[in-house]
Write a protein that holds these residues in place. Structure first.
Motif, mmCIF file in Angstrom:
data_model
loop_
_atom_site.group_PDB
_atom_site.id
_atom_site.type_symbol
_atom_site.label_atom_id
_atom_site.label_comp_id
_atom_site.label_asym_id
_atom_site.label_seq_id
_atom_site.Cartn_x
_atom_site.Cartn_y
_atom_site.Cartn_z
ATOM 1 N N TYR A 8 4.783 -48.546 10.376
ATOM 2 C CA TYR A 8 5.966 -49.847 9.969
ATOM 3 C C TYR A 8 5.874 -50.701 10.690
ATOM 4 N N GLY A 9 5.117 -52.147 10.613
ATOM 5 C CA GLY A 9 5.219 -53.341 11.561
ATOM 6 C C GLY A 9 6.232 -54.410 11.691
ATOM 7 N N PRO A 10 6.273 -55.393 12.438
ATOM 8 C CA PRO A 10 7.028 -56.352 12.523
ATOM 9 C C PRO A 10 7.742 -56.273 10.540
ATOM 10 N N VAL A 11 9.228 -56.250 10.321
ATOM 11 C CA VAL A 11 9.951 -57.149 9.466
ATOM 12 C C VAL A 11 10.676 -57.832 9.471
ATOM 13 N N THR A 12 11.026 -58.867 9.142
ATOM 14 C CA THR A 12 12.589 -59.629 9.466
ATOM 15 C C THR A 12 13.886 -59.781 8.556
ATOM 16 N N CYS A 13 14.551 -59.883 8.689
ATOM 17 C CA CYS A 13 15.438 -59.147 7.711
ATOM 18 C C CYS A 13 17.033 -60.034 8.397
ATOM 19 N N LEU A 14 17.620 -60.336 6.982
ATOM 20 C CA LEU A 14 18.992 -60.651 7.308
ATOM 21 C C LEU A 14 19.259 -59.278 7.718
ATOM 22 N N ALA A 38 22.004 -64.044 1.064
ATOM 23 C CA ALA A 38 20.816 -64.076 0.806
ATOM 24 C C ALA A 38 20.855 -65.101 -0.478
ATOM 25 N N ALA A 39 22.314 -64.975 -1.521
ATOM 26 C CA ALA A 39 21.653 -65.797 -2.336
ATOM 27 C C ALA A 39 21.777 -67.370 -1.616
ATOM 28 N N GLY A 40 22.570 -67.606 -1.371
ATOM 29 C CA GLY A 40 22.597 -69.368 -0.313
ATOM 30 C C GLY A 40 20.981 -69.759 -0.205
ATOM 31 N N MET A 41 20.502 -68.757 0.647
ATOM 32 C CA MET A 41 19.248 -68.454 1.289
ATOM 33 C C MET A 41 17.990 -69.291 0.053
ATOM 34 N N GLY A 42 18.381 -68.714 -1.391
ATOM 35 C CA GLY A 42 17.691 -69.231 -2.545
ATOM 36 C C GLY A 42 16.139 -68.661 -2.610
ATOM 37 N N GLY A 43 16.091 -67.258 -1.963
ATOM 38 C CA GLY A 43 15.076 -66.829 -1.484
ATOM 39 C C GLY A 43 15.343 -65.014 -1.816
ATOM 40 N N ALA A 44 14.131 -64.696 -2.654
ATOM 41 C CA ALA A 44 14.716 -63.176 -2.494
ATOM 42 C C ALA A 44 14.396 -62.880 -1.562
ATOM 43 N N ALA A 45 15.214 -61.654 -1.334
ATOM 44 C CA ALA A 45 15.528 -60.315 -0.444
ATOM 45 C C ALA A 45 16.006 -59.031 -1.046
ATOM 46 N N GLY A 46 15.136 -58.082 -0.415
ATOM 47 C CA GLY A 46 15.624 -56.616 -0.233
ATOM 48 C C GLY A 46 14.200 -55.684 -0.318
ATOM 49 N N PRO A 47 14.276 -54.833 -0.721
ATOM 50 C CA PRO A 47 16.229 -53.935 -1.171
ATOM 51 C C PRO A 47 16.635 -53.601 0.124
ATOM 52 N N LEU A 48 18.435 -53.345 -0.324
ATOM 53 C CA LEU A 48 19.182 -53.144 0.864
ATOM 54 C C LEU A 48 18.583 -52.102 1.437
ATOM 55 N N GLU A 49 18.330 -51.595 2.859
ATOM 56 C CA GLU A 49 18.261 -51.220 4.054
ATOM 57 C C GLU A 49 19.218 -50.744 4.732
ATOM 58 N N GLY A 50 19.600 -49.686 5.797
ATOM 59 C CA GLY A 50 20.400 -49.945 7.162
ATOM 60 C C GLY A 50 20.028 -48.674 7.728
ATOM 61 N N LEU A 51 20.169 -48.526 8.656
ATOM 62 C CA LEU A 51 19.809 -48.242 10.532
ATOM 63 C C LEU A 51 21.165 -47.458 10.602
ATOM 64 N N HIS A 71 23.489 -51.353 11.442
ATOM 65 C CA HIS A 71 22.676 -52.837 10.613
ATOM 66 C C HIS A 71 22.534 -52.352 9.175
ATOM 67 N N LEU A 72 23.312 -53.428 8.537
ATOM 68 C CA LEU A 72 22.502 -53.297 7.192
ATOM 69 C C LEU A 72 21.662 -54.536 6.719
ATOM 70 N N LEU A 73 20.645 -54.560 6.647
ATOM 71 C CA LEU A 73 19.402 -54.982 6.526
ATOM 72 C C LEU A 73 18.877 -55.664 4.764
ATOM 73 N N LEU A 74 18.701 -57.057 5.050
ATOM 74 C CA LEU A 74 18.008 -57.232 3.425
ATOM 75 C C LEU A 74 16.191 -57.723 4.182
ATOM 76 N N PRO A 75 15.434 -57.405 4.116
ATOM 77 C CA PRO A 75 14.356 -57.981 4.638
ATOM 78 C C PRO A 75 13.765 -58.924 3.808
ATOM 79 N N LEU A 76 13.461 -60.117 4.425
ATOM 80 C CA LEU A 76 13.141 -61.131 3.974
ATOM 81 C C LEU A 76 11.750 -61.727 3.688
ATOM 82 N N ALA A 77 10.827 -62.439 2.825
ATOM 83 C CA ALA A 77 10.014 -62.854 2.328
ATOM 84 C C ALA A 77 8.825 -63.256 3.878
#
Length: 176
Positions: A8-14, A38-51, A71-77
């Motif tokens: 897995y390469g770079p992933v940008t997340c909330l 994520a909803a306030g950003m108006g874009g698709a995010a997810g699925p929820l992930e956890g480290l 760390h809880l994560l929601l991947p972004l596009a």
């Protein structure tokens, strides 16, 4: 249940970081904060992930759950435009009064795991130890050791009666 090697390469997340048991107040507050931003950003995010990790010498599953760190994560596009996350946090505060502090901790993070071993776990979270044992045996057979926090990708909602979770462990070659 067959473990696999993947890279897995770079992933940008909330991202929001915390401590406490899965499903506990802090954990649920952080999940609500992530989805609100994520909803306030108006874009698709997810699925929820956890480290997940524990700052303890004992194996992770022997550490009391209230001491687990995450760390809880929601991947972004992609990387969000400047100021978007800050505006989304501000807009989310009134909607998530109970998780206001968690909203303030939501950040954008980019991370790279590299080589990983992963397996799909189907069933209750309380039974993940069975899938983890298979994953760990696969690692041992190949001379691999953990190289970062345990990673979970939640493919179904937490209240699903038959949850599906990808269990992932970043790895490296062990000492010979």
């Amino acid at each position: 249940m067959n473990p696999e090697l993947a890279t897995y390469g770079p992933v940008t997340c909330l991202n929001v970081t915390g401590m406490g048991e899965p499903g506990g107040g802090e954990h649920l507050s952080a999940i609500g904060a992530l989805y609100a931003v994520a909803a306030g950003m108006g874009g698709a995010a997810g699925p929820l992930e956890g480290l997940w990790w524990a700052e303890d010498e004992r194996p992770g599953l022997e550490v009391p759950r209230e001491l687990w760190r995450w760390h809880l994560l929601l991947p972004l596009a992609g990387v969000p435009e400047a100021g978007l996350v800050e505006r989304a946090r501000e807009a989310a505060r009134p909607a998530v009064r109970s998780s206001g502090a968690a909203v303030d901790r939501v950040r954008v993070a980019t991370f790279t795991e590299g080589e990983c071993v992963e397996v799909l776990h189907v069933g209750p979270y309380s039974e993940e130890h069975r899938s983890l044992a298979v994953l760990e045996a696969f690692m041992a057979e190949r001379g691999l050791v953990a190289n970062g926090p345990h990673h979970e990708v939640y493919l179904t909602p937490f209240d699903d009666p038959r949850p599906r979770t990808v269990l992932r462990q970043p790895v490296r070659r062990g000492a010979v």
